[in-house]
Design a protein around this motif. Structure first.
Motif, PDB file in Angstrom:
ATOM      1  N   ILE A  96       0.855  -1.196   0.000  1.00  0.00           N
ATOM      2  CA  ILE A  96       0.000   0.000   0.000  1.00  0.00           C
ATOM      3  C   ILE A  96       0.886   1.239   0.000  1.00  0.00           C
ATOM      4  O   ILE A  96       1.889   1.304   0.712  1.00  0.00           O
ATOM      5  CB  ILE A  96      -0.928   0.001   1.225  1.00  0.00           C
ATOM      6  CG1 ILE A  96      -1.940  -1.148   1.113  1.00  0.00           C
ATOM      7  CG2 ILE A  96      -1.661   1.332   1.368  1.00  0.00           C
ATOM      8  CD1 ILE A  96      -2.740  -1.383   2.368  1.00  0.00           C
ATOM      9  N   ASP A  97       0.505   2.213  -0.795  1.00  0.00           N
ATOM     10  CA  ASP A  97       1.316   3.432  -0.899  1.00  0.00           C
ATOM     11  C   ASP A  97       0.422   4.612  -1.290  1.00  0.00           C
ATOM     12  O   ASP A  97      -0.747   4.432  -1.664  1.00  0.00           O
ATOM     13  CB  ASP A  97       2.407   3.238  -1.955  1.00  0.00           C
ATOM     14  CG  ASP A  97       3.628   4.110  -1.706  1.00  0.00           C
ATOM     15  OD1 ASP A  97       3.607   4.913  -0.750  1.00  0.00           O
ATOM     16  OD2 ASP A  97       4.602   3.996  -2.472  1.00  0.00           O
TER      17      ASP A  97
ATOM     18  N   THR B 197      -2.706   3.479  -3.552  1.00  0.00           N
ATOM     19  CA  THR B 197      -2.360   2.403  -4.469  1.00  0.00           C
ATOM     20  C   THR B 197      -2.111   1.145  -3.653  1.00  0.00           C
ATOM     21  O   THR B 197      -1.654   1.217  -2.508  1.00  0.00           O
ATOM     22  CB  THR B 197      -1.105   2.718  -5.304  1.00  0.00           C
ATOM     23  OG1 THR B 197       0.017   2.877  -4.424  1.00  0.00           O
ATOM     24  CG2 THR B 197      -1.291   3.980  -6.112  1.00  0.00           C
ATOM     25  N   ILE B 198      -2.426   0.000  -4.255  1.00  0.00           N
ATOM     26  CA  ILE B 198      -2.078  -1.278  -3.646  1.00  0.00           C
ATOM     27  C   ILE B 198      -1.500  -2.137  -4.760  1.00  0.00           C
ATOM     28  O   ILE B 198      -2.174  -2.420  -5.752  1.00  0.00           O
ATOM     29  CB  ILE B 198      -3.273  -1.944  -2.929  1.00  0.00           C
ATOM     30  CG1 ILE B 198      -2.843  -3.248  -2.268  1.00  0.00           C
ATOM     31  CG2 ILE B 198      -4.475  -2.118  -3.823  1.00  0.00           C
ATOM     32  CD1 ILE B 198      -3.812  -3.762  -1.215  1.00  0.00           C
TER      33      ILE B 198
ATOM     34  N   ILE C  81      -2.234   3.794   6.343  1.00  0.00           N
ATOM     35  CA  ILE C  81      -0.897   4.368   6.567  1.00  0.00           C
ATOM     36  C   ILE C  81      -0.068   3.438   7.448  1.00  0.00           C
ATOM     37  O   ILE C  81       1.113   3.165   7.174  1.00  0.00           O
ATOM     38  CB  ILE C  81      -1.003   5.762   7.228  1.00  0.00           C
ATOM     39  CG1 ILE C  81      -1.577   6.790   6.246  1.00  0.00           C
ATOM     40  CG2 ILE C  81       0.355   6.223   7.763  1.00  0.00           C
ATOM     41  CD1 ILE C  81      -0.633   7.235   5.163  1.00  0.00           C
ATOM     42  N   SER C  82      -0.674   2.920   8.513  1.00  0.00           N
ATOM     43  CA  SER C  82       0.035   2.027   9.431  1.00  0.00           C
ATOM     44  C   SER C  82       0.461   0.740   8.731  1.00  0.00           C
ATOM     45  O   SER C  82       1.591   0.254   8.919  1.00  0.00           O
ATOM     46  CB  SER C  82      -0.858   1.711  10.635  1.00  0.00           C
ATOM     47  OG  SER C  82      -0.183   0.874  11.544  1.00  0.00           O
TER      48      SER C  82
ATOM     49  N   GLN D 102       4.656  -2.674   6.075  1.00  0.00           N
ATOM     50  CA  GLN D 102       5.105  -3.322   4.838  1.00  0.00           C
ATOM     51  C   GLN D 102       6.495  -2.825   4.446  1.00  0.00           C
ATOM     52  O   GLN D 102       7.333  -3.605   3.979  1.00  0.00           O
ATOM     53  CB  GLN D 102       4.110  -3.050   3.703  1.00  0.00           C
ATOM     54  CG  GLN D 102       2.794  -3.783   3.846  1.00  0.00           C
ATOM     55  CD  GLN D 102       1.794  -3.387   2.772  1.00  0.00           C
ATOM     56  OE1 GLN D 102       1.718  -2.219   2.375  1.00  0.00           O
ATOM     57  NE2 GLN D 102       1.039  -4.350   2.289  1.00  0.00           N
ATOM     58  N   ARG D 103       6.746  -1.535   4.633  1.00  0.00           N
ATOM     59  CA  ARG D 103       8.056  -0.968   4.300  1.00  0.00           C
ATOM     60  C   ARG D 103       9.139  -1.547   5.217  1.00  0.00           C
ATOM     61  O   ARG D 103      10.235  -1.899   4.758  1.00  0.00           O
ATOM     62  CB  ARG D 103       8.003   0.560   4.416  1.00  0.00           C
ATOM     63  CG  ARG D 103       9.248   1.251   3.874  1.00  0.00           C
ATOM     64  CD  ARG D 103       9.097   2.766   3.842  1.00  0.00           C
ATOM     65  NE  ARG D 103       8.159   3.181   2.815  1.00  0.00           N
ATOM     66  CZ  ARG D 103       6.966   3.713   3.055  1.00  0.00           C
ATOM     67  NH1 ARG D 103       6.553   3.896   4.299  1.00  0.00           N
ATOM     68  NH2 ARG D 103       6.181   4.067   2.064  1.00  0.00           N
ATOM     69  N   LYS D 104       8.823  -1.677   6.509  1.00  0.00           N
ATOM     70  CA  LYS D 104       9.778  -2.276   7.452  1.00  0.00           C
ATOM     71  C   LYS D 104      10.077  -3.725   7.089  1.00  0.00           C
ATOM     72  O   LYS D 104      11.230  -4.178   7.127  1.00  0.00           O
ATOM     73  CB  LYS D 104       9.226  -2.209   8.880  1.00  0.00           C
ATOM     74  CG  LYS D 104       9.217  -0.832   9.496  1.00  0.00           C
ATOM     75  CD  LYS D 104       8.603  -0.876  10.886  1.00  0.00           C
ATOM     76  CE  LYS D 104       8.489   0.512  11.483  1.00  0.00           C
ATOM     77  NZ  LYS D 104       7.805   0.492  12.801  1.00  0.00           N
TER      78      LYS D 104
END
Length: 201
Positions: A84-85, A104-105, A130-131, A136-138
């Motif tokens: 997700i972004d 976006t996903i 957002i969370s 996902q980024r981590k």
């Protein structure tokens, strides 16, 4: 029929409402949940054409051709496979009837119109998305570190003069540990805790 055609022509059929939790069993998306795997709905936006169903495991989009057609296409986007972004909310102007949730996903872009009276509830899903994006980024960074570590260790084993059988056994153990780290420890699939924290409907 005329009202439906008029709504379609004016674009009003695309303006969604947030469905109360008590009515989740009445929506089309409920039929496509993996109930057997503990999947459940946490947030749902419904228009005359579409349903956007946010579950603990993914987004289910019941995509309608138009407000006057019964034809539907089901799209599924699992959080474990699609990041997700670009999450944002576009608030309404004075004469606007709707607000927009955008994100976006994976490679799919969503822009969902919602009645402006639902702004407070829409802020909840904004925070949840957002969370999830942050987690996902981590996870993505952690998977990258794990792969770099395996490359470094592989280079060390090539340089060493140890017994081939022992080295192969150790390397396979490392590979199995890496697979567990990438597929399990650093790829979150169930975001129930995030939704429970932020969603208050």
């Amino acid at each position: 029929m005329f009202k439906k055609l008029a709504a379609e022509a004016l674009g009003l059929s695309d303006i969604g409402v947030i469905v109360a939790a008590a009515d989740y069993d009445k929506v089309d998306a409920d039929d496509y949940l993996f109930h057997e795997d503990g999947e459940k709905i946490f947030f749902l936006i419904k228009s005359k054409k579409d349903e956007y169903c946010f579950t603990n495991l993914g987004l289910i989009h019941v995509d309608g051709d138009s407000a006057i057609s019964s034809k539907r296409t089901i799209h599924r986007h699992d959080y474990a496979h699609a990041r997700i972004d670009a999450v944002s909310i576009e608030t309404a102007g004075t004469i606007d009837l709707d607000i927009e949730l955008k994100f976006t996903i994976g490679e799919t872009v969503f822009s969902i119109d919602v009645k402006k009276s639902h702004l407070e509830a829409l802020k909840d899903i904004y925070k949840a998305l957002i969370s999830i994006s942050h987690q996902q980024r981590k996870d993505e960074q952690a998977r990258g570190h794990a792969l770099h570590a395996l490359d470094a260790l592989a280079g060390m084993y090539k340089i060493g003069d140890g017994d081939e059988v022992a080295v192969s056994k150790q390397y396979n153990t490392l590979l199995n540990n890496l697979n567990h780290a990438v597929q399990v420890r650093h790829t979150q699939r169930d975001f129930s805790a995030v939704f429970e924290r932020y969603i208050h409907n």
